[in-house]
Design an enzyme around this catalytic site. Sequence first.
Site, mmCIF file in Angstrom:
data_model
loop_
_atom_site.group_PDB
_atom_site.id
_atom_site.type_symbol
_atom_site.label_atom_id
_atom_site.label_comp_id
_atom_site.label_asym_id
_atom_site.label_seq_id
_atom_site.Cartn_x
_atom_site.Cartn_y
_atom_site.Cartn_z
ATOM 1 N N HIS A 18 0.667 -1.216 0.039
ATOM 2 C CA HIS A 18 0.011 -0.082 0.086
ATOM 3 C C HIS A 18 1.022 1.428 0.164
ATOM 4 C CE1 HIS A 18 -3.442 -2.591 1.773
ATOM 5 N NE2 HIS A 18 -3.574 -2.586 0.415
ATOM 6 N N TYR A 41 -8.661 -6.506 -8.226
ATOM 7 C CA TYR A 41 -8.938 -7.388 -7.238
ATOM 8 C C TYR A 41 -9.282 -6.525 -5.975
ATOM 9 C CZ TYR A 41 -6.946 -11.228 -10.091
ATOM 10 O OH TYR A 41 -6.828 -11.925 -11.195
ATOM 11 N N ASP A 172 -3.822 -7.403 -7.229
ATOM 12 C CA ASP A 172 -3.488 -8.035 -5.972
ATOM 13 C C ASP A 172 -4.302 -9.271 -5.906
ATOM 14 O OD1 ASP A 172 -2.504 -8.513 -3.468
ATOM 15 O OD2 ASP A 172 -4.054 -6.955 -2.518
#
Length: 295
Positions: A18, A41, A172
């Site tokens: 992140h 995702y 992801d």
Amino acid sequence: MNYKHAYHAGNFADVVKHILLVQLLNQLGQKNKPFYVLDAYGGRGLYSLSSEEARKTGEAKGGIQAFLKADTEKAPAAVKDYMEGIKQAKFTYDNKVYPGSPWWIAHYVEKTAAKKPDAGVRAEAFEAKATEYDALNYQLYKLPIGIQHRDAFEGITAVIPPAERRGLIFLDPPFEQEHKDFTRLIDLLVSAYKKWPQGTYALWFPIKNIEAVELFYKKLKRTEMRRQLVCELNIYPNDVAVGLNGTGLLVINPPWQFDNHAREILRFLQPVLKVEDAPDLTPDSATNVRWLVGE
């Protein structure tokens, strides 16, 4: 699909992933031109670290909880932005929340729009699993991100190239069968790249089976995709048998000098996320940012 990210929310891989996502968004926003962001995702968007799943694994202790104890005064800018985002999420929701990647994207769009109302950043998120989609749609419905009940393998190539011409596709995936998943994802990236070769693509992947990762790299090099950058951070050496040795991010067409920023970020995070029972790893041995394929 049996994978549930609720068991792993806020772990070290989430923190690294992140912060690198924040860096990508910040750099894409430096140009005064509109761009598109897709989280392929999405998951459920927000996770409770007090949930049964999170408490069962305790993975957040070595991730976000370790990070929050760190001194970020001299941290890279993206790390500080991430810290501010965590504070905002806790203030908005509750102290046990951990925001997933769709929230980080929506938070960036909201923050950018407040400063530059005509910035023209458009965001979407896909989620194929019905229960996760319902949660994502419910939890983020007030935020500036479009939510679709859609599969990444069908959806990505259907929505590109975007009208904005610039943008980021963030992937992801769950990686339940590594060798098979790596191969399928390369095929997806190649198909997307053919339709939108100037787009930026970021694919998160686990580092736990080094043979699978090395084969993944070899196959990527054989494609016609240019400007492939790999960012890795290991908390355990590759020869130690644990559930997850490290975390990786493949970025195709990264913004200018993203490699230097990523290197600085990973070197800052390495001692912060260091595991007590792991063999000593230096920043040089634990972090790696390199070009698989250049221009």
